[in-house]
Design a protein around this motif. Structure first.
Motif, PDB file in Angstrom:
ATOM      1  N   LYS A  83      30.684  30.878  44.005  1.00  0.00           N
ATOM      2  CA  LYS A  83      31.057  29.725  44.830  1.00  0.00           C
ATOM      3  C   LYS A  83      32.570  29.491  44.790  1.00  0.00           C
ATOM      4  CE  LYS A  83      28.199  26.079  45.006  1.00  0.00           C
ATOM      5  NZ  LYS A  83      27.371  24.951  44.500  1.00  0.00           N
ATOM      6  N   SER A  84      33.167  29.682  43.634  1.00  0.00           N
ATOM      7  CA  SER A  84      34.609  29.460  43.499  1.00  0.00           C
ATOM      8  C   SER A  84      35.403  30.531  44.231  1.00  0.00           C
ATOM      9  CB  SER A  84      34.994  29.424  42.020  1.00  0.00           C
ATOM     10  OG  SER A  84      34.366  28.336  41.385  1.00  0.00           O
ATOM     11  N   ILE A  85      34.956  31.766  44.164  1.00  0.00           N
ATOM     12  CA  ILE A  85      35.641  32.849  44.870  1.00  0.00           C
ATOM     13  C   ILE A  85      35.548  32.630  46.375  1.00  0.00           C
ATOM     14  CG2 ILE A  85      35.534  35.327  45.406  1.00  0.00           C
ATOM     15  CD1 ILE A  85      34.818  35.742  42.403  1.00  0.00           C
ATOM     16  N   ILE A  86      34.386  32.259  46.856  1.00  0.00           N
ATOM     17  CA  ILE A  86      34.217  31.986  48.295  1.00  0.00           C
ATOM     18  C   ILE A  86      35.135  30.844  48.732  1.00  0.00           C
ATOM     19  CG2 ILE A  86      32.606  31.044  50.007  1.00  0.00           C
ATOM     20  CD1 ILE A  86      30.398  32.701  48.507  1.00  0.00           C
ATOM     21  N   ALA A  87      35.186  29.777  47.952  1.00  0.00           N
ATOM     22  CA  ALA A  87      36.038  28.628  48.294  1.00  0.00           C
ATOM     23  C   ALA A  87      37.515  29.023  48.296  1.00  0.00           C
ATOM     24  CB  ALA A  87      35.781  27.481  47.319  1.00  0.00           C
ATOM     25  N   THR A  88      37.920  29.865  47.353  1.00  0.00           N
ATOM     26  CA  THR A  88      39.312  30.309  47.292  1.00  0.00           C
ATOM     27  C   THR A  88      39.656  31.174  48.495  1.00  0.00           C
ATOM     28  OG1 THR A  88      39.200  30.264  44.876  1.00  0.00           O
ATOM     29  CG2 THR A  88      41.044  31.462  45.860  1.00  0.00           C
ATOM     30  N   ARG A  89      38.739  32.050  48.885  1.00  0.00           N
ATOM     31  CA  ARG A  89      38.955  32.882  50.063  1.00  0.00           C
ATOM     32  C   ARG A  89      39.075  32.027  51.328  1.00  0.00           C
ATOM     33  NH1 ARG A  89      34.875  37.944  49.844  1.00  0.00           N
ATOM     34  NH2 ARG A  89      35.542  37.975  52.014  1.00  0.00           N
ATOM     35  N   GLN A  90      38.256  30.990  51.433  1.00  0.00           N
ATOM     36  CA  GLN A  90      38.328  30.102  52.597  1.00  0.00           C
ATOM     37  C   GLN A  90      39.671  29.377  52.639  1.00  0.00           C
ATOM     38  OE1 GLN A  90      34.770  27.801  51.880  1.00  0.00           O
ATOM     39  NE2 GLN A  90      33.519  29.124  53.183  1.00  0.00           N
ATOM     40  N   LEU A  91      40.136  28.919  51.462  1.00  0.00           N
ATOM     41  CA  LEU A  91      41.431  28.251  51.408  1.00  0.00           C
ATOM     42  C   LEU A  91      42.554  29.214  51.799  1.00  0.00           C
ATOM     43  CD1 LEU A  91      43.248  25.835  50.768  1.00  0.00           C
ATOM     44  CD2 LEU A  91      43.245  26.589  48.374  1.00  0.00           C
ATOM     45  N   ALA A  92      42.499  30.433  51.307  1.00  0.00           N
ATOM     46  CA  ALA A  92      43.524  31.427  51.649  1.00  0.00           C
ATOM     47  C   ALA A  92      43.545  31.673  53.155  1.00  0.00           C
ATOM     48  CB  ALA A  92      43.262  32.735  50.898  1.00  0.00           C
TER      49      ALA A  92
END
Length: 127
Positions: A83-92
């Motif tokens: 979930k954290s990796i997905i959220a970071t990718r979305q922010l990027a």
């Protein structure tokens, strides 16, 4: 009324040319943070020090909400990571979209080996 600044500004945008490499770096970085318990220890410390809850804006930061849920046993460690990796990718992705819409910027590929030297040369040439 805006005042003119007494110095010249140089707007440089560091943007990766390869999204797959960016995604791998995001994943590797988060896995490393998780392996070292950095985020888990941080969230435990701030929860102990402050009266916080998941509805606060500060708990909407990437990784904080997911780590909170992990500490409370609502999700497992793998779900925290994913979930954290997905959220970071979305922010990027949002940040890159914002950068690409900026006018009068100089774009440098941050994945190039000579990225720093290009920036230094640019500064030297302009100023």
């Amino acid at each position: 009324m805006l005042q003119k600044l007494p110095y010249r500004l140089l707007l440089i945008s560091l943007e990766p040319s390869n999204r797959h490499i960016l995604h791998k770096r995001i994943s590797d970085r988060f896995k490393k943070m998780l392996d070292q318990d950095l985020l888990i220890n941080e969230v435990k410390k701030i929860r102990k020090k402050w009266n916080l809850n998941l509805n606060l804006p500060s708990m909407k930061c990437i990784g904080y909400r997911q780590t909170w849920e992990y500490i409370d046993g609502l999700i497992d460690r793998n779900t925290l990571k994913e979930k954290s990796i997905i959220a970071t990718r979305q922010l990027a992705k949002q940040q890159l979209t914002w950068l690409r819409n900026m006018n009068e910027k100089i774009t440098i590929d941050c994945l190039e080996k000579n990225c720093v030297q290009k920036i230094l040369n640019l500064i030297k040439d302009i100023f």
